[in-house]
Design a protein around this motif. Structure first.
Motif, PDB file in Angstrom:
ATOM      1  N   ILE A  59       9.927   2.830   8.191  1.00  0.00           N
ATOM      2  CA  ILE A  59       8.721   2.061   7.914  1.00  0.00           C
ATOM      3  C   ILE A  59       9.073   0.583   7.962  1.00  0.00           C
ATOM      4  CG2 ILE A  59       6.924   1.547   6.217  1.00  0.00           C
ATOM      5  CD1 ILE A  59       7.388   4.395   5.087  1.00  0.00           C
ATOM      6  N   GLY A  60       8.255  -0.203   8.670  1.00  0.00           N
ATOM      7  CA  GLY A  60       8.494  -1.631   8.763  1.00  0.00           C
ATOM      8  C   GLY A  60       7.209  -2.435   8.738  1.00  0.00           C
ATOM      9  N   VAL A  61       7.319  -3.689   8.275  1.00  0.00           N
ATOM     10  CA  VAL A  61       6.169  -4.592   8.201  1.00  0.00           C
ATOM     11  C   VAL A  61       6.603  -5.983   8.636  1.00  0.00           C
ATOM     12  CG1 VAL A  61       5.069  -3.288   6.330  1.00  0.00           C
ATOM     13  CG2 VAL A  61       6.580  -5.198   5.776  1.00  0.00           C
ATOM     14  N   GLY A  62       5.634  -6.760   9.108  1.00  0.00           N
ATOM     15  CA  GLY A  62       5.901  -8.141   9.480  1.00  0.00           C
ATOM     16  C   GLY A  62       5.855  -9.062   8.275  1.00  0.00           C
ATOM     17  N   SER A  63       6.378 -10.262   8.446  1.00  0.00           N
ATOM     18  CA  SER A  63       6.524 -11.201   7.341  1.00  0.00           C
ATOM     19  C   SER A  63       5.197 -11.681   6.759  1.00  0.00           C
ATOM     20  CB  SER A  63       7.361 -12.410   7.786  1.00  0.00           C
ATOM     21  OG  SER A  63       6.887 -12.919   9.014  1.00  0.00           O
ATOM     22  N   ARG A  64       4.101 -11.500   7.473  1.00  0.00           N
ATOM     23  CA  ARG A  64       2.798 -11.922   6.945  1.00  0.00           C
ATOM     24  C   ARG A  64       2.044 -10.784   6.254  1.00  0.00           C
ATOM     25  NH1 ARG A  64       3.942 -14.910  11.316  1.00  0.00           N
ATOM     26  NH2 ARG A  64       3.599 -17.148  11.174  1.00  0.00           N
ATOM     27  N   ALA A  65       2.667  -9.647   6.142  1.00  0.00           N
ATOM     28  CA  ALA A  65       2.006  -8.487   5.522  1.00  0.00           C
ATOM     29  C   ALA A  65       1.843  -8.688   4.020  1.00  0.00           C
ATOM     30  CB  ALA A  65       2.829  -7.226   5.781  1.00  0.00           C
ATOM     31  N   GLU A  66       0.835  -8.020   3.464  1.00  0.00           N
ATOM     32  CA  GLU A  66       0.714  -7.940   2.013  1.00  0.00           C
ATOM     33  C   GLU A  66       1.550  -6.738   1.585  1.00  0.00           C
ATOM     34  OE1 GLU A  66      -3.286  -7.846   0.663  1.00  0.00           O
ATOM     35  OE2 GLU A  66      -3.885  -9.579   1.866  1.00  0.00           O
ATOM     36  N   HIS A  67       2.743  -7.027   1.109  1.00  0.00           N
ATOM     37  CA  HIS A  67       3.700  -5.958   0.851  1.00  0.00           C
ATOM     38  C   HIS A  67       4.347  -6.169  -0.502  1.00  0.00           C
ATOM     39  CE1 HIS A  67       6.366  -2.694   1.811  1.00  0.00           C
ATOM     40  NE2 HIS A  67       7.438  -3.453   1.749  1.00  0.00           N
ATOM     41  N   GLU A  68       4.286  -5.160  -1.354  1.00  0.00           N
ATOM     42  CA  GLU A  68       4.834  -5.254  -2.704  1.00  0.00           C
ATOM     43  C   GLU A  68       6.285  -4.794  -2.707  1.00  0.00           C
ATOM     44  OE1 GLU A  68       2.303  -2.836  -5.051  1.00  0.00           O
ATOM     45  OE2 GLU A  68       0.511  -4.019  -4.628  1.00  0.00           O
ATOM     46  N   SER A  69       7.187  -5.729  -2.570  1.00  0.00           N
ATOM     47  CA  SER A  69       8.618  -5.434  -2.600  1.00  0.00           C
ATOM     48  C   SER A  69       9.351  -6.710  -2.951  1.00  0.00           C
ATOM     49  CB  SER A  69       9.080  -4.911  -1.231  1.00  0.00           C
ATOM     50  OG  SER A  69      10.474  -5.037  -1.094  1.00  0.00           O
ATOM     51  N   SER A  70      10.182  -6.649  -3.977  1.00  0.00           N
ATOM     52  CA  SER A  70      10.928  -7.851  -4.349  1.00  0.00           C
ATOM     53  C   SER A  70      11.911  -8.244  -3.251  1.00  0.00           C
ATOM     54  CB  SER A  70      11.655  -7.644  -5.679  1.00  0.00           C
ATOM     55  OG  SER A  70      12.710  -6.707  -5.553  1.00  0.00           O
ATOM     56  N   ASN A  71      12.437  -7.249  -2.524  1.00  0.00           N
ATOM     57  CA  ASN A  71      13.347  -7.575  -1.426  1.00  0.00           C
ATOM     58  C   ASN A  71      12.598  -8.267  -0.287  1.00  0.00           C
ATOM     59  OD1 ASN A  71      15.644  -6.531  -2.676  1.00  0.00           O
ATOM     60  ND2 ASN A  71      15.202  -4.475  -1.960  1.00  0.00           N
ATOM     61  N   PHE A  72      11.424  -7.748   0.069  1.00  0.00           N
ATOM     62  CA  PHE A  72      10.587  -8.390   1.090  1.00  0.00           C
ATOM     63  C   PHE A  72      10.264  -9.826   0.687  1.00  0.00           C
ATOM     64  CE2 PHE A  72       6.219  -9.377   2.487  1.00  0.00           C
ATOM     65  CZ  PHE A  72       6.383  -9.332   3.863  1.00  0.00           C
ATOM     66  N   ASN A  73       9.892 -10.027  -0.576  1.00  0.00           N
ATOM     67  CA  ASN A  73       9.550 -11.373  -1.048  1.00  0.00           C
ATOM     68  C   ASN A  73      10.768 -12.289  -1.045  1.00  0.00           C
ATOM     69  OD1 ASN A  73       6.793 -10.917  -1.388  1.00  0.00           O
ATOM     70  ND2 ASN A  73       7.104 -10.011  -3.408  1.00  0.00           N
ATOM     71  N   TRP A  74      11.956 -11.739  -1.300  1.00  0.00           N
ATOM     72  CA  TRP A  74      13.181 -12.540  -1.227  1.00  0.00           C
ATOM     73  C   TRP A  74      13.341 -13.105   0.182  1.00  0.00           C
ATOM     74  CZ3 TRP A  74      17.701 -12.924   1.455  1.00  0.00           C
ATOM     75  CH2 TRP A  74      18.779 -13.602   0.859  1.00  0.00           C
ATOM     76  N   PHE A  75      13.150 -12.272   1.189  1.00  0.00           N
ATOM     77  CA  PHE A  75      13.241 -12.753   2.572  1.00  0.00           C
ATOM     78  C   PHE A  75      12.126 -13.759   2.866  1.00  0.00           C
ATOM     79  CE2 PHE A  75      15.544  -8.655   3.299  1.00  0.00           C
ATOM     80  CZ  PHE A  75      16.700  -9.187   3.846  1.00  0.00           C
ATOM     81  N   ARG A  76      10.916 -13.481   2.421  1.00  0.00           N
ATOM     82  CA  ARG A  76       9.790 -14.356   2.752  1.00  0.00           C
ATOM     83  C   ARG A  76       9.932 -15.733   2.116  1.00  0.00           C
ATOM     84  NH1 ARG A  76       3.799 -12.050   3.033  1.00  0.00           N
ATOM     85  NH2 ARG A  76       3.977 -11.793   0.788  1.00  0.00           N
ATOM     86  N   GLU A  77      10.588 -15.816   0.965  1.00  0.00           N
ATOM     87  CA  GLU A  77      10.828 -17.119   0.344  1.00  0.00           C
ATOM     88  C   GLU A  77      11.795 -17.974   1.156  1.00  0.00           C
ATOM     89  OE1 GLU A  77      12.222 -16.075  -3.516  1.00  0.00           O
ATOM     90  OE2 GLU A  77      10.244 -15.405  -4.208  1.00  0.00           O
TER      91      GLU A  77
END
Length: 199
Positions: A59-77
């Motif tokens: 499963i994968g999502v792009g950086s503009r997705a509304e995604h609840e994951s602290s790891n995803f948010n770490w990358f997006r920051e």
């Protein structure tokens, strides 16, 4: 025995859930509602079949997705543009048989048309060396570490540049050809577009 990678079908969600929750401590558990949400919203949700049997999924999502994951948010920051692998799971009896590599090759083929880099994480507790070696051999490099709240698990945060992205962006200017292997999942209301500037 070939490996077939394709979009997940709705009737397979229970099998995906069971496979995820049997994967052990390297994968966080899911419930049926979360699997359904991935099915409804994730731009990349594919399964690998071997002998017509579910052997794994990603499963994968792009950086503009509304995604609840602290790891995803770490990358997006820290990064504006990336494709994030939320999870990859391979059935225990199929590990070491190329299923993980087939899924990552397919995900890269999808992502490099739309994003300049891929991101994922590997948990750093327990026997993580094979997972780090696998990702390292696929071109991922650690760019930092993150301790996940609630579960208090430390993860190595990995990224991989996608060298074909710039050529695709400059050549197609955000409008990819309408070819079967290029298309996104059919049921998504707003398919992801290439990021960055066009020609």
């Amino acid at each position: 025995m070939s490996i077939v990678v394709r979009d997940v079908h709705e009737h397979e969600l229970d099998s995906v859930l069971a496979l995820n929750n049997a994967a052990g401590p390297a994968i966080l558990p899911l419930d049926a509602a979360r699997v359904r949400r991935f099915f409804d919203t994730a731009e990349y949700f594919r399964v690998a079949l071997r002998d017509d049997t579910l052997a794994g999924f990603m499963i994968g999502v792009g950086s503009r997705a509304e995604h609840e994951s602290s790891n995803f948010n770490w990358f997006r920051e820290r990064h504006a543009d990336f494709f994030y692998i939320d999870r990859i799971v391979v059935a225990s009896r199929r590990r070491g048989g190329g299923v993980g590599r087939a899924l990552y090759a397919d995900a890269q083929s999808y992502a490099e048309l739309r994003y300049p880099q891929m991101a994922c994480e590997v948990f750093l507790e327990g026997g993580h060396d094979p997972a780090l070696l696998f990702h390292g051999s696929f071109g991922f490099r650690e760019i930092g570490q993150h301790v996940m709240p609630v579960v208090n698990v430390r993860a190595a945060m990995l990224m991989k540049p996608l060298c074909s992205y710039a050529w695709v962006r400059d050549t197609y200017g955000g409008e990819l050809p309408d070819a079967p292997w290029v298309r996104t999942r059919a049921h998504l209301a707003s398919p992801p577009r290439m990021t960055g500037t066009g020609r």
